[in-house]
Enzyme design. Structure first.
Site, PDB file in Angstrom:
ATOM      1  N   HIS A  39       8.817  23.678  15.761  1.00 50.15           N
ATOM      2  CA  HIS A  39       8.258  24.770  16.577  1.00 50.15           C
ATOM      3  C   HIS A  39       8.951  26.100  16.239  1.00 50.15           C
ATOM      4  O   HIS A  39       8.314  27.147  16.211  1.00 50.15           O
ATOM      5  CB  HIS A  39       8.449  24.474  18.066  1.00 50.15           C
ATOM      6  CG  HIS A  39       7.723  23.260  18.551  1.00 50.15           C
ATOM      7  ND1 HIS A  39       8.372  22.122  18.975  1.00 50.15           N
ATOM      8  CD2 HIS A  39       6.398  23.013  18.685  1.00 50.15           C
ATOM      9  CE1 HIS A  39       7.481  21.233  19.353  1.00 50.15           C
ATOM     10  NE2 HIS A  39       6.279  21.733  19.183  1.00 50.15           N
ATOM     11  N   GLY A 148       1.019  23.320  13.137  1.00 47.40           N
ATOM     12  CA  GLY A 148       1.751  22.573  12.117  1.00 47.40           C
ATOM     13  C   GLY A 148       0.837  21.613  11.367  1.00 47.40           C
ATOM     14  O   GLY A 148      -0.072  21.012  11.943  1.00 47.40           O
ATOM     15  N   VAL A 177       7.931  20.449   9.092  1.00 44.08           N
ATOM     16  CA  VAL A 177       9.401  20.559   8.971  1.00 44.08           C
ATOM     17  C   VAL A 177       9.974  19.159   9.145  1.00 44.08           C
ATOM     18  O   VAL A 177       9.566  18.427  10.057  1.00 44.08           O
ATOM     19  CB  VAL A 177       9.967  21.526  10.036  1.00 44.08           C
ATOM     20  CG1 VAL A 177      11.485  21.598   9.958  1.00 44.08           C
ATOM     21  CG2 VAL A 177       9.362  22.918   9.848  1.00 44.08           C
ATOM     22  N   SER A 187       8.539  15.812  18.905  1.00 47.43           N
ATOM     23  CA  SER A 187       9.154  15.662  20.225  1.00 47.43           C
ATOM     24  C   SER A 187       9.350  14.188  20.562  1.00 47.43           C
ATOM     25  O   SER A 187      10.180  13.844  21.404  1.00 47.43           O
ATOM     26  CB  SER A 187       8.269  16.306  21.283  1.00 47.43           C
ATOM     27  OG  SER A 187       7.866  17.565  20.855  1.00 47.43           O
ATOM     28  N   ARG A 188       8.584  13.328  19.900  1.00 47.17           N
ATOM     29  CA  ARG A 188       8.695  11.890  20.185  1.00 47.17           C
ATOM     30  C   ARG A 188       9.934  11.261  19.542  1.00 47.17           C
ATOM     31  O   ARG A 188      10.357  10.183  19.972  1.00 47.17           O
ATOM     32  CB  ARG A 188       7.461  11.141  19.681  1.00 47.17           C
ATOM     33  CG  ARG A 188       6.222  11.442  20.488  1.00 47.17           C
ATOM     34  CD  ARG A 188       4.984  10.953  19.780  1.00 47.17           C
ATOM     35  NE  ARG A 188       3.808  11.511  20.429  1.00 47.17           N
ATOM     36  CZ  ARG A 188       3.158  10.943  21.419  1.00 47.17           C
ATOM     37  NH1 ARG A 188       3.533   9.774  21.857  1.00 47.17           N
ATOM     38  NH2 ARG A 188       2.118  11.516  21.968  1.00 47.17           N
TER      39      ARG A 188
END
Ligand code: PAF
Length: 253
Positions: A39, A148, A177, A187-188
């Site tokens: 992010h 993304g 990334v 995020s997981r």
């Protein structure tokens, strides 16, 4: 400079119509929070290309087909705002009832590409994604919105919606990334147990096997449960489960 934080649609709309935005280019980074270096790269690109940068943090309930997954989704607004410091000028973090005053009676449905791959495994997921992205684009009115490439199918569907509905916004695709060991930032990832986190690094490497079938077999042999491995437009896409966490990735062939 610290970003301004907006929790209500009304306050946000008032700010968006104000002098701070007049005649300025606006970059938009839509997220569900739990921000990471992926992010940050989107925010940095938006910062470099626009005069104002709006970050949205909204865990969108309509794109979760599994209520347990929605409940478990990390919510870290204070850390997210801190990460956006110096990059975003404004953070929009509305509550669900304000984003869905219609109780989701109105929605965007794409009838072909949204039904395969992720869509086949997560029914209704892309209706939720497209609907919330349309709402957010209408509220933020960005010059450019940043997505993304990790969510390759989402990016393709958002581009398709923007073209089909003549939305006045450019969609900018940003490279995935990766962690040092190759795992795509997500995020997981923070939900993986340490042993699974170490094993997860093999996912993008095994995805590059000679054929999709060979990749799927190599992933199974390495202990991943495979939802799909498939190729679209010169890109190999995969979705797997490891230790109760679902991971997606894609590699250009
Ligand atoms: O990619 C995400 O984080 C979400 O799907 C998005 C685009 C913010 C919509 O909720």
């Amino acid at each position: 400079m610290k970003p301004r934080l907006f929790h209500s649609v009304a306050a946000w709309r008032q700010a968006r119509a104000g002098a701070d935005f007049a005649g300025r280019t606006v970059g938009f980074v839509p997220t569900m929070g739990a921000l990471h270096a992926g992010h940050r790269a989107l925010l940095e690109r938006a910062r470099a290309e626009n005069e104002r940068v709006v970050l949205s943090v909204f865990v969108n309930p309509t794109q979760f087909n599994d209520p347990a997954d929605l409940a478990k989704y990390p919510r870290t607004l204070a850390e997210d705002v801190a990460l956006a410091d110096g990059l975003a000028t404004d953070v929009f973090a509305p509550p669900p009832e304000e984003m869905y005053p219609d109780r989701y009676r109105y929605r965007v449905t794409e009838l072909e590409a949204s039904r395969e791959l992720e869509g086949a495994h997560r029914p209704g997921h892309f209706d939720g994604v497209l609907t919330v992205v349309l709402k957010l684009l209408n509220l933020v009115q960005p010059t450019r919105a940043y997505f993304g490439e990790k969510d390759w199918q989402q990016l393709a569907l958002v581009r398709g919606m923007v073209d089909a509905l003549f939305l006045p916004c450019a969609i900018v695709a940003c490279p995935t990334v990766r962690e040092e060991d190759g795992l795509a930032m997500s995020s997981r990832n923070r939900r993986l147990a340490p042993a699974d986190r170490a094993r997860a690094a093999a996912f993008p490497r095994l995805l590059r096997a000679a054929t999709p079938e060979a990749a799927a077999q190599a992933l199974r042999d390495a202990g991943f449960a495979v939802d799909y491995v498939a190729e679209r437009d010169g890109v190999r896409l995969g979705a797997v489960h490891l230790g109760g966490v679902r991971l997606i990735d894609n590699v250009r062939l």
